[in-house]
Design a protein around this motif. Sequence first.
Motif, mmCIF file in Angstrom:
data_model
loop_
_atom_site.group_PDB
_atom_site.id
_atom_site.type_symbol
_atom_site.label_atom_id
_atom_site.label_comp_id
_atom_site.label_asym_id
_atom_site.label_seq_id
_atom_site.Cartn_x
_atom_site.Cartn_y
_atom_site.Cartn_z
ATOM 1 N N UNK A 137 0.834 -1.199 0.000
ATOM 2 C CA UNK A 137 0.000 0.000 0.000
ATOM 3 C C UNK A 137 0.865 1.244 0.000
ATOM 4 N N UNK A 138 2.013 1.146 0.681
ATOM 5 C CA UNK A 138 2.933 2.279 0.697
ATOM 6 C C UNK A 138 4.316 1.783 1.084
ATOM 7 N N UNK A 139 5.298 2.618 0.740
ATOM 8 C CA UNK A 139 6.689 2.304 1.055
ATOM 9 C C UNK A 139 7.295 3.498 1.773
ATOM 10 N N UNK A 140 7.973 3.212 2.846
ATOM 11 C CA UNK A 140 8.732 4.226 3.576
ATOM 12 C C UNK A 140 10.189 4.034 3.197
ATOM 13 N N UNK A 141 10.837 5.095 2.809
ATOM 14 C CA UNK A 141 12.224 5.003 2.337
ATOM 15 C C UNK A 141 13.115 5.791 3.286
ATOM 16 N N UNK A 142 14.238 5.178 3.637
ATOM 17 C CA UNK A 142 15.188 5.831 4.525
ATOM 18 C C UNK A 142 16.602 5.569 4.032
ATOM 19 N N UNK A 143 17.562 6.135 4.721
ATOM 20 C CA UNK A 143 18.965 5.887 4.411
ATOM 21 C C UNK A 143 19.498 4.739 5.255
ATOM 22 N N UNK A 144 20.780 4.505 5.140
ATOM 23 C CA UNK A 144 21.432 3.434 5.892
ATOM 24 C C UNK A 144 22.554 4.006 6.737
ATOM 25 N N UNK A 145 22.783 3.399 7.871
ATOM 26 C CA UNK A 145 23.945 3.713 8.692
ATOM 27 C C UNK A 145 24.972 2.609 8.457
ATOM 28 N N UNK A 146 26.232 2.971 8.376
ATOM 29 C CA UNK A 146 27.282 1.968 8.275
ATOM 30 C C UNK A 146 27.736 1.634 6.870
ATOM 31 N N UNK A 147 27.068 2.168 5.856
ATOM 32 C CA UNK A 147 27.471 1.923 4.472
ATOM 33 C C UNK A 147 26.901 3.029 3.587
ATOM 34 N N UNK A 148 27.405 3.120 2.383
ATOM 35 C CA UNK A 148 26.900 4.111 1.432
ATOM 36 C C UNK A 148 25.579 3.598 0.861
ATOM 37 N N UNK A 149 24.547 4.430 0.947
ATOM 38 C CA UNK A 149 23.209 4.033 0.511
ATOM 39 C C UNK A 149 22.811 4.748 -0.768
ATOM 40 N N UNK A 150 21.873 4.125 -1.480
ATOM 41 C CA UNK A 150 21.235 4.827 -2.591
ATOM 42 C C UNK A 150 20.510 6.032 -2.002
ATOM 43 N N UNK A 151 20.373 7.077 -2.772
ATOM 44 C CA UNK A 151 19.682 8.277 -2.331
ATOM 45 C C UNK A 151 18.220 7.946 -2.014
ATOM 46 N N UNK A 152 17.795 8.157 -0.765
ATOM 47 C CA UNK A 152 16.390 7.898 -0.435
ATOM 48 C C UNK A 152 15.426 8.707 -1.312
ATOM 49 N N UNK A 153 15.801 9.922 -1.655
ATOM 50 C CA UNK A 153 14.948 10.748 -2.510
ATOM 51 C C UNK A 153 14.774 10.113 -3.883
ATOM 52 N N UNK A 154 15.872 9.612 -4.464
ATOM 53 C CA UNK A 154 15.804 8.975 -5.773
ATOM 54 C C UNK A 154 14.980 7.690 -5.713
ATOM 55 N N UNK A 155 15.177 6.889 -4.663
ATOM 56 C CA UNK A 155 14.414 5.647 -4.500
ATOM 57 C C UNK A 155 12.930 5.971 -4.370
ATOM 58 N N UNK A 156 12.597 6.981 -3.568
ATOM 59 C CA UNK A 156 11.202 7.377 -3.401
ATOM 60 C C UNK A 156 10.587 7.802 -4.732
ATOM 61 N N UNK A 157 11.301 8.623 -5.494
ATOM 62 C CA UNK A 157 10.789 9.062 -6.798
ATOM 63 C C UNK A 157 10.540 7.877 -7.719
ATOM 64 N N UNK A 158 11.445 6.909 -7.716
ATOM 65 C CA UNK A 158 11.298 5.723 -8.560
ATOM 66 C C UNK A 158 10.044 4.944 -8.168
ATOM 67 N N UNK A 159 9.816 4.786 -6.854
ATOM 68 C CA UNK A 159 8.638 4.047 -6.375
ATOM 69 C C UNK A 159 7.356 4.777 -6.766
ATOM 70 N N UNK A 160 7.319 6.086 -6.553
ATOM 71 C CA UNK A 160 6.141 6.887 -6.912
ATOM 72 C C UNK A 160 5.876 6.777 -8.414
ATOM 73 N N UNK A 161 6.917 6.723 -9.230
ATOM 74 C CA UNK A 161 6.737 6.597 -10.688
ATOM 75 C C UNK A 161 6.090 5.267 -11.056
ATOM 76 N N UNK A 162 6.089 4.316 -10.135
ATOM 77 C CA UNK A 162 5.443 3.007 -10.346
ATOM 78 C C UNK A 162 4.009 2.997 -9.829
ATOM 79 N N UNK A 163 3.534 4.159 -9.358
ATOM 80 C CA UNK A 163 2.151 4.270 -8.906
ATOM 81 C C UNK A 163 1.910 3.820 -7.476
ATOM 82 N N UNK A 164 2.963 3.733 -6.673
ATOM 83 C CA UNK A 164 2.826 3.311 -5.279
ATOM 84 C C UNK A 164 3.163 4.498 -4.379
#
Length: 154
Positions: free
Chosen positions: A88-115
């Motif tokens: 129904x929805x996805x919550x996107x966050x960053x990671x501690x301890x390693x380099x993470x994908x940009x949460x903003x970019x991941x969120x935009x990608x998910x929204x572009x899929x209609x979620x």
Amino acid sequence: ACLSRLYPDLEFPLQPVPRPALPGRCEVVICPDGNPIILDGAHTEGSMHSLAIELERKFPGQRTSILFATASGKRWQEGLNCLLEKADRVLVTGLAGTVAESPEMVREWIVSRGVSAELVTDVREGLRVLADHPGPRVVTGSFYLVGEVREAIR
């Protein structure tokens, strides 16, 4: 089978085959409100696809809410696609301890899929927001994320 052949007089309780406990691999924790939170460090297409199958097996027809973060350089899009079908929805966050994908970019990608997707600042906020979802809650995308969540819910 090898042990049975070598030691035919010993009994081995192998029906059903015992499964080892694997923390962070489809680990189900029951929340205080009675709803399950599924912790799975799936971060590849294959592992996320397996998680989607397992979610359907354990929680047939139920919609989920997902807390997601992934390390930089992982091929997460195809795997996450199959999980989005149940979300129904996805919550996107960053990671501690390693380099993470940009949460903003991941969120935009998910929204572009209609979620529906939103950013959360950290694991604790993500868990607070997940608690509003009635039904199965999923934490996935990275063992770093699952480790943080396991620590937070202890």
